[in-house]
Design an enzyme around this catalytic site. Structure first.
Site, PDB file in Angstrom:
ATOM      1  N   CYS A  44       0.381  -1.040  -0.019  1.00 24.98           N
ATOM      2  CA  CYS A  44       0.103  -0.138  -0.188  1.00 24.98           C
ATOM      3  C   CYS A  44       0.696   1.540  -0.396  1.00 24.98           C
ATOM      4  O   CYS A  44       1.570   1.478   0.574  1.00 24.98           O
ATOM      5  CB  CYS A  44      -0.711   0.425   1.070  1.00 24.98           C
ATOM      6  SG  CYS A  44      -1.855   1.680   1.722  1.00 24.98           S
ATOM      7  N   TRP A  81      -7.479  -7.796   5.806  1.00 29.00           N
ATOM      8  CA  TRP A  81      -6.076  -7.225   5.964  1.00 29.00           C
ATOM      9  C   TRP A  81      -5.212  -8.429   7.303  1.00 29.00           C
ATOM     10  O   TRP A  81      -6.224  -8.471   8.198  1.00 29.00           O
ATOM     11  CB  TRP A  81      -5.806  -5.761   6.687  1.00 29.00           C
ATOM     12  CG  TRP A  81      -5.412  -5.270   5.095  1.00 29.00           C
ATOM     13  CD1 TRP A  81      -6.262  -4.147   5.228  1.00 29.00           C
ATOM     14  CD2 TRP A  81      -4.382  -5.676   3.911  1.00 29.00           C
ATOM     15  NE1 TRP A  81      -6.461  -3.721   4.004  1.00 29.00           N
ATOM     16  CE2 TRP A  81      -5.448  -3.925   3.593  1.00 29.00           C
ATOM     17  CE3 TRP A  81      -3.812  -6.384   3.434  1.00 29.00           C
ATOM     18  CZ2 TRP A  81      -5.044  -3.030   1.908  1.00 29.00           C
ATOM     19  CZ3 TRP A  81      -3.641  -5.218   2.807  1.00 29.00           C
ATOM     20  CH2 TRP A  81      -3.614  -4.846   1.439  1.00 29.00           C
ATOM     21  N   VAL A 114     -11.861  -1.644   6.913  1.00 29.72           N
ATOM     22  CA  VAL A 114     -10.362  -1.933   7.166  1.00 29.72           C
ATOM     23  C   VAL A 114      -9.691  -0.843   6.188  1.00 29.72           C
ATOM     24  O   VAL A 114      -9.231  -1.469   5.133  1.00 29.72           O
ATOM     25  CB  VAL A 114     -10.349  -2.652   7.436  1.00 29.72           C
ATOM     26  CG1 VAL A 114      -9.192  -3.504   8.778  1.00 29.72           C
ATOM     27  CG2 VAL A 114     -11.627  -3.450   8.600  1.00 29.72           C
ATOM     28  N   VAL A 116      -5.148   0.111   5.597  1.00 31.44           N
ATOM     29  CA  VAL A 116      -3.914   0.883   6.277  1.00 31.44           C
ATOM     30  C   VAL A 116      -3.769   1.907   5.533  1.00 31.44           C
ATOM     31  O   VAL A 116      -3.659   2.142   4.741  1.00 31.44           O
ATOM     32  CB  VAL A 116      -3.432  -0.296   5.984  1.00 31.44           C
ATOM     33  CG1 VAL A 116      -3.446  -1.512   7.224  1.00 31.44           C
ATOM     34  CG2 VAL A 116      -2.402  -0.790   4.791  1.00 31.44           C
ATOM     35  N   TYR A 179      -5.978   4.674  -9.134  1.00 35.64           N
ATOM     36  CA  TYR A 179      -6.987   4.134  -8.635  1.00 35.64           C
ATOM     37  C   TYR A 179      -8.422   3.993  -9.532  1.00 35.64           C
ATOM     38  O   TYR A 179      -8.801   3.652 -10.053  1.00 35.64           O
ATOM     39  CB  TYR A 179      -7.368   4.267  -7.152  1.00 35.64           C
ATOM     40  CG  TYR A 179      -5.935   3.505  -6.653  1.00 35.64           C
ATOM     41  CD1 TYR A 179      -5.982   2.188  -6.281  1.00 35.64           C
ATOM     42  CD2 TYR A 179      -4.861   4.851  -6.286  1.00 35.64           C
ATOM     43  CE1 TYR A 179      -5.378   1.781  -5.655  1.00 35.64           C
ATOM     44  CE2 TYR A 179      -3.870   3.866  -5.682  1.00 35.64           C
ATOM     45  CZ  TYR A 179      -3.981   2.528  -5.201  1.00 35.64           C
ATOM     46  OH  TYR A 179      -2.886   1.868  -4.465  1.00 35.64           O
TER      47      TYR A 179
END
Length: 335
Positions: A44, A81, A114, A116, A179
């Protein structure tokens, strides 16, 4: 980066985001060595930023770091994750298998996404923040008492307006737009996004032709926010996300700039190209239903001479580079 595969809007700020700050004046989440664990994915780019700043500031021994598996796991019809690469599939510090458990510890019944990076309070297991913008600023500005001697000032007051301006353009037109292109629902959306991506790359190429860093004469937040997108560009965005007008290696200044930073302690030593490719090509089954993971491009070119030091400037200003990564944080070396 959210775990579940959703359209490109996943990169916009989540209204369910956990935006608490860890500051020297906070009663609930104070700056405290050993209290927090930073959860990242090597794949990421948003998490990569926090790993870079943690290294540059010398917070390796102050904020521990956990790395989730690049392959998402399906749990209750959703993708998560998880810590599958640790013994027993459990993070050895937090004692959980899925990062979602830290979200639920903070907010029982939470049903949102969720993401990161995530900063977790070790003793309670609760998520403190997943605010990827605030986390790097806070590690640079609020953790001064815990930072190493010689750490750089990545967000100097005299340059903040320019840094913020550069960051805003880079985020909208490049960080996020790759993206928007990759997950575009139709040709028109794809065309708009790709145009923004390469217009921004063209502007950055011109900006970096005669200056070593984006703002000022040393590393700043602007470099930290741009570089993770560049290091992933040819590996995944060019092919997987169809951002294929040009490759990064076809931009002389940008490619040299990217190699300069890769060879700077704190940048290249946070990158694992295998995990990057594995996550993108395997996880985005809507784009790549066969889940065939590309093998290239080879990484050795990142170690070639860049000659950017001839432009002047110094990465750490009056400071000095960080030491080598901790053994538990090391990534595979380029052979």
């Amino acid at each position: 980066m959210k775990a579940n595969e959703v359209p490109a809007e996943e990169m916009t700020r989540d209204p369910m985001a956990f935006t608490d700050r860890v500051t020297s004046s906070s009663a609930r989440w104070p700056v405290e060595a050993g209290r927090y664990r930073l959860v990242i994915s090597r794949a990421c780019p948003w998490a990569n930023r926090t790993a870079i700043v943690r290294r540059l500031m010398g917070l390796d021994g102050v904020i521990s770091q956990a790395v989730v598996s690049p392959v998402l796991e399906s749990i209750a019809d959703d993708s998560h994750w998880v810590f599958s690469d640790y013994d027993g599939g459990v993070d050895p510090v937090l004692g959980v298998h899925a990062l979602r458990e830290s979200y639920l510890a903070r907010r029982p019944g939470y049903s949102g996404g969720v993401s990161v990076p995530a900063l977790v309070d070790v003793s309670s297991g609760q998520l403190v923040s997943n605010d990827f913008e605030a986390l790097t600023i806070d590690m640079g500005q609020e953790w001064g008492a815990c930072q190493r001697v010689g750490a750089p000032d990545l967000y100097p007051a005299s340059l903040r307006d320019e840094i913020d301006s550069v960051n805003e353009a880079v985020y909208a037109n490049l960080n996020n737009s790759v993206y928007l292109a990759g997950f575009a629902p139709n040709q028109q959306a794809y065309d708009r996004a790709v145009k923004r991506v390469f217009s921004q790359l063209d502007e950055l190429e011109a900006r970096l032709e005669n200056r070593r860093y984006l703002v000022g004469h040393s590393l700043t937040e602007a470099d930290v926010r741009l570089w993770p997108t560049l290091v992933r560009f040819d590996a995944v965005y060019h092919g997987h996300f169809k951002c294929n007008v040009r490759k990064l290696v076809e931009y002389p200044a940008l490619w040299a700039y990217a190699r300069d930073l890769f060879q700077t302690p704190g940048f290249g030593d946070t990158v694992d190209f295998d995990q990057i490719r594995k996550h993108y090509y395997f996880s985005h089954s809507g784009i790549n239903p066969a889940r065939i993971v590309a093998v290239g491009p080879g990484p050795r070119a990142w170690l070639t001479a860049h000659h950017r030091d001839e432009l002047g400037g110094s990465p750490f200003g009056d400071g000095k580079p960080p030491g080598p990564p901790l053994d538990e944080d090391a990534v595979p070396e380029i052979g």
